[in-house]
Design an enzyme around this catalytic site. Structure first.
Site, PDB file in Angstrom:
ATOM      1  N   CYS A 102      39.659  45.719  35.620  1.00  0.00           N
ATOM      2  CA  CYS A 102      38.797  46.416  36.579  1.00  0.00           C
ATOM      3  C   CYS A 102      39.641  47.212  37.575  1.00  0.00           C
ATOM      4  CB  CYS A 102      37.830  45.450  37.256  1.00  0.00           C
ATOM      5  SG  CYS A 102      36.424  46.312  38.010  1.00  0.00           S
ATOM      6  N   HIS A 192      35.290  42.829  33.259  1.00  0.00           N
ATOM      7  CA  HIS A 192      35.866  41.571  33.750  1.00  0.00           C
ATOM      8  C   HIS A 192      35.837  40.492  32.665  1.00  0.00           C
ATOM      9  CE1 HIS A 192      36.414  42.471  38.051  1.00  0.00           C
ATOM     10  NE2 HIS A 192      35.356  43.252  37.916  1.00  0.00           N
ATOM     11  N   GLU A 194      37.544  37.946  32.620  1.00  0.00           N
ATOM     12  CA  GLU A 194      37.833  36.665  33.283  1.00  0.00           C
ATOM     13  C   GLU A 194      36.614  36.037  33.947  1.00  0.00           C
ATOM     14  OE1 GLU A 194      37.823  39.237  36.917  1.00  0.00           O
ATOM     15  OE2 GLU A 194      37.929  39.451  34.751  1.00  0.00           O
TER      16      GLU A 194
END
Length: 257
Positions: A102, A192, A194
């Site tokens: 990002c 994202h 994660e």
């Protein structure tokens, strides 16, 4: 969630990945869990707390630059950004595995001569399907991502011009550069990998006023990520491990193994 050596029990002699974290609630999360689970050590720099970046990547087999709400050019608000750009350039020039997430992906683009702009159509948030581009075929990290795979999105800015030589790998209906490769072992993502539902829910609380101003229903955005979470974990967990394999190969080559 922040994953560190002392929390994972990874051996001190394991290959180390330098992780630049910009905000408290934007840690390595699911990516960090998978990398630590495959035997990599994560050296997390809490840049927003004033922890100093190393001057070079010496001693590290990879570099991850995480997300955050600051603009990638706002060196006044985030005075560590020039140092991050230097590390990104070093990674690409030295063929050290790189992963920008990002804001981190935007920093990669900006540091290498691309550009980043505010999204005129407003933020892209929630779980969004991605499209494979032809160059994704055979890519060692993103080659296994199926067409239409969902990704957790949370961004107001986006890359609007790729650096020279960058190879676009994934796209989307509302954001053209969702993933691209730079150099031989560098990857930049707009989304994202994660983040799961709990992380996105915390971001939605912090960004409630901004979402309201943009006409975005935060419950819908969070709900879409929660619904897609099993697939998010499967797809991006595999991508994280694929990137970790690149890091381990780099570390082995550096040691002459």
């Amino acid at each position: 969630m922040t994953t560190e050596t002392k929390e994972t029990g990874v051996a001190c002699g394991a290959p180390a990945v330098l992780v630049v974290q910009h905000e408290e609630d934007a840690g390595p999360g699911l990516v960090g869990e998978h990398l630590a689970g495959t035997g990599l050590r994560l050296d997390v720099i809490r840049a927003w707390e004033g922890e100093a970046l190393p001057e070079s990547l010496g001693g590290h087999a990879g570099l991850i630059v995480l997300g955050g709400s600051v603009n990638c050019e706002d060196d006044e608000s985030a005075p560590w950004l020039p140092g991050v750009r230097t590390l990104v350039r070093e990674a690409v020039a030295g063929e050290v595995p790189l992963l920008g997430i990002c804001l981190g992906g935007q920093i990669v683009a900006h540091a290498l001569g691309g550009s980043v702009a505010r999204r005129f159509q407003g933020p892209e948030v929630g779980a969004v399907p991605l499209r494979r581009l032809p160059a994704a075929e055979g890519d060692p990290v993103l080659g296994g991502v199926p067409d239409g795979a969902p990704a957790a999105q949370w961004h107001w800015d986006e890359v609007d011009r790729l650096p020279a030589g960058a190879v676009p790998l994934l796209s989307g209906d509302d954001c053209p550069y969702q993933a691209f490769r730079v150099g031989s072992v560098g990857w930049a993502l707009q989304f994202h990998p994660e983040a799961g539902g709990e992380t996105v829910a915390s971001w939605a609380v912090g960004d409630a006023e901004h979402l309201r101003a943009a006409g975005v229903d935060r419950e819908t955005a969070v709900g879409s990520v929660r619904e897609a979470e099993p697939e998010l974990r499967a797809v991006w967990g595999a991508v994280s491990e694929a990137w970790g394999s690149v890091v381990r190969a780099h570390a082995g080559a550096s040691r002459g193994v």
